[in-house]
Design a protein around this motif. Structure first.
Motif, short mmCIF file in Angstrom:
data_model
loop_
_atom_site.label_atom_id
_atom_site.label_comp_id
_atom_site.label_asym_id
_atom_site.label_seq_id
_atom_site.Cartn_x
_atom_site.Cartn_y
_atom_site.Cartn_z
N ASN A 79 0.83 -1.21 0.00
CA ASN A 79 0.00 0.00 0.00
C ASN A 79 0.86 1.25 0.00
O ASN A 79 0.65 2.19 0.76
CB ASN A 79 -1.00 -0.04 1.15
N ASN A 80 1.83 1.23 -0.91
CA ASN A 80 2.72 2.36 -1.13
C ASN A 80 2.71 2.71 -2.61
O ASN A 80 2.50 1.84 -3.45
CB ASN A 80 4.16 2.00 -0.73
N ILE A 81 2.97 3.97 -2.89
CA ILE A 81 3.23 4.37 -4.26
C ILE A 81 4.70 4.72 -4.35
O ILE A 81 5.33 5.07 -3.35
CB ILE A 81 2.35 5.56 -4.73
N CYS A 82 5.24 4.63 -5.54
CA CYS A 82 6.65 4.93 -5.75
C CYS A 82 6.75 6.08 -6.75
O CYS A 82 6.21 6.00 -7.86
CB CYS A 82 7.38 3.70 -6.28
N ILE A 83 7.43 7.13 -6.32
CA ILE A 83 7.69 8.27 -7.21
C ILE A 83 9.19 8.53 -7.13
O ILE A 83 9.72 8.84 -6.05
CB ILE A 83 6.90 9.53 -6.79
N HIS A 84 9.87 8.36 -8.25
CA HIS A 84 11.31 8.62 -8.37
C HIS A 84 12.10 7.87 -7.29
O HIS A 84 12.90 8.46 -6.56
CB HIS A 84 11.58 10.12 -8.31
N ASP A 85 11.80 6.57 -7.18
CA ASP A 85 12.50 5.67 -6.25
C ASP A 85 12.23 5.94 -4.77
O ASP A 85 12.92 5.39 -3.91
CB ASP A 85 14.02 5.65 -6.50
N PHE A 86 11.27 6.78 -4.46
CA PHE A 86 10.87 7.00 -3.07
C PHE A 86 9.47 6.44 -2.88
O PHE A 86 8.58 6.62 -3.72
CB PHE A 86 10.87 8.50 -2.72
N ILE A 105 -13.71 10.02 -6.80
CA ILE A 105 -13.27 8.64 -6.84
C ILE A 105 -11.77 8.68 -7.14
O ILE A 105 -11.36 9.29 -8.13
CB ILE A 105 -14.00 7.83 -7.92
N ILE A 106 -10.99 8.07 -6.28
CA ILE A 106 -9.55 7.95 -6.51
C ILE A 106 -9.34 6.57 -7.13
O ILE A 106 -9.63 5.56 -6.50
CB ILE A 106 -8.74 8.07 -5.20
N HIS A 107 -8.87 6.54 -8.36
CA HIS A 107 -8.72 5.27 -9.08
C HIS A 107 -7.26 5.06 -9.45
O HIS A 107 -6.63 5.93 -10.05
CB HIS A 107 -9.58 5.26 -10.35
N PHE A 108 -6.73 3.88 -9.08
CA PHE A 108 -5.37 3.51 -9.40
C PHE A 108 -5.36 2.54 -10.58
O PHE A 108 -6.11 1.56 -10.59
CB PHE A 108 -4.70 2.81 -8.21
N ALA A 109 -4.46 2.79 -11.54
CA ALA A 109 -4.22 1.82 -12.62
C ALA A 109 -3.54 0.60 -12.00
O ALA A 109 -3.04 0.67 -10.87
CB ALA A 109 -3.34 2.44 -13.69
N ASN A 110 -3.49 -0.49 -12.73
CA ASN A 110 -2.90 -1.70 -12.16
C ASN A 110 -1.37 -1.70 -12.19
O ASN A 110 -0.75 -2.72 -11.98
CB ASN A 110 -3.45 -2.97 -12.82
N THR A 111 -0.76 -0.55 -12.39
CA THR A 111 0.68 -0.43 -12.24
C THR A 111 1.06 -0.53 -10.77
O THR A 111 2.23 -0.71 -10.43
CB THR A 111 1.19 0.91 -12.81
N LYS A 112 0.07 -0.42 -9.90
CA LYS A 112 0.23 -0.53 -8.46
C LYS A 112 -0.93 -1.35 -7.91
O LYS A 112 -2.07 -1.07 -8.19
CB LYS A 112 0.21 0.87 -7.83
N ILE A 113 -0.61 -2.39 -7.15
CA ILE A 113 -1.66 -3.22 -6.55
C ILE A 113 -2.32 -2.45 -5.42
O ILE A 113 -1.65 -1.80 -4.61
CB ILE A 113 -1.06 -4.55 -6.04
N LEU A 114 -3.63 -2.53 -5.37
CA LEU A 114 -4.41 -1.90 -4.30
C LEU A 114 -5.01 -3.02 -3.46
O LEU A 114 -5.88 -3.75 -3.92
CB LEU A 114 -5.51 -1.02 -4.90
N ASP A 115 -4.52 -3.16 -2.24
CA ASP A 115 -4.97 -4.23 -1.36
C ASP A 115 -5.14 -3.67 0.05
O ASP A 115 -4.22 -3.73 0.87
CB ASP A 115 -3.97 -5.40 -1.36
#
Length: 186
Positions: A79-86, A105-115
């Motif tokens: 449950n983290n996002i990564c921006i520029h290696d952080f 609605i906050i929608h995430f593409a599947n480039t990041k798992i949402l669990d």
């Protein structure tokens, strides 16, 4: 079709100075041309860039109330996002969006798992004021969610009852929804 709902897409990229057209941007152009889905596409390469883009949208765009979906295309794990290696936790992102996403609605593409657990989802929704958070429980390097995201956005243009939209999405693309493990927390 006259739309009064827009999508704001923010994609994390390695360097915002490089002006390459991304796959996401191509899909959003397609959504605008073929389905009449108005959108704004921005990139960021730092958490400050993410915050700046959001603040510009909030405070400088008089149509902000019409942006129903905030579409985040970012890498990440757990449950983290990564921006520029952080890495930034969704709790940190919730605090960044604190009270600013009322009814969105906050929608995430599947480039990041949402669990999310129910408590984690509720915390995010309570802090941000968002109506829902959605995304996918499965990530495939060779299978991106962009076409399914586009259908989700299109269906939401036609019906703003999020549960009905998700039900219709599953009816239309059941196998893909199951494969990518589409998730909605509201």
């Amino acid at each position: 079709m006259e739309n009064d709902q827009f999508i704001f897409c923010l994609e994390a990229v390695p360097d915002v100075e490089i002006l390459d057209t991304t796959e996401v941007e191509k899909h959003l152009v397609n959504a605008a041309l073929n389905n009449g889905i108005s959108n704004i596409y921005k990139t960021c390469d730092t958490i400050e860039g993410l915050e700046e883009s959001l603040n510009t949208l909030l405070y400088d765009d008089h149509n902000f109330k019409n942006y129903e979906i905030i579409y985040l295309v970012m890498q990440g794990e757990n449950n983290n996002i990564c921006i520029h290696d952080f890495f930034y936790s969704l709790d940190e992102i919730a605090e960044l969006f604190e009270g600013k996403m009322k009814g969105k609605i906050i929608h995430f593409a599947n480039t990041k798992i949402l669990d999310l657990t129910q408590d984690e989802a509720q915390f995010f929704l309570d802090v941000t004021g968002a109506k829902a958070i959605s995304g996918y429980g499965a990530k495939f390097n060779n299978l991106k969610s962009y076409p399914l995201d586009q259908l989700f956005f299109q269906l939401y243009q036609e019906d703003d009852d999020i549960t009905e939209v998700v039900e219709t999405l599953f009816q239309k693309k059941y196998e893909l929804c199951k494969l990518l493990d589409f998730r909605l927390y509201y």
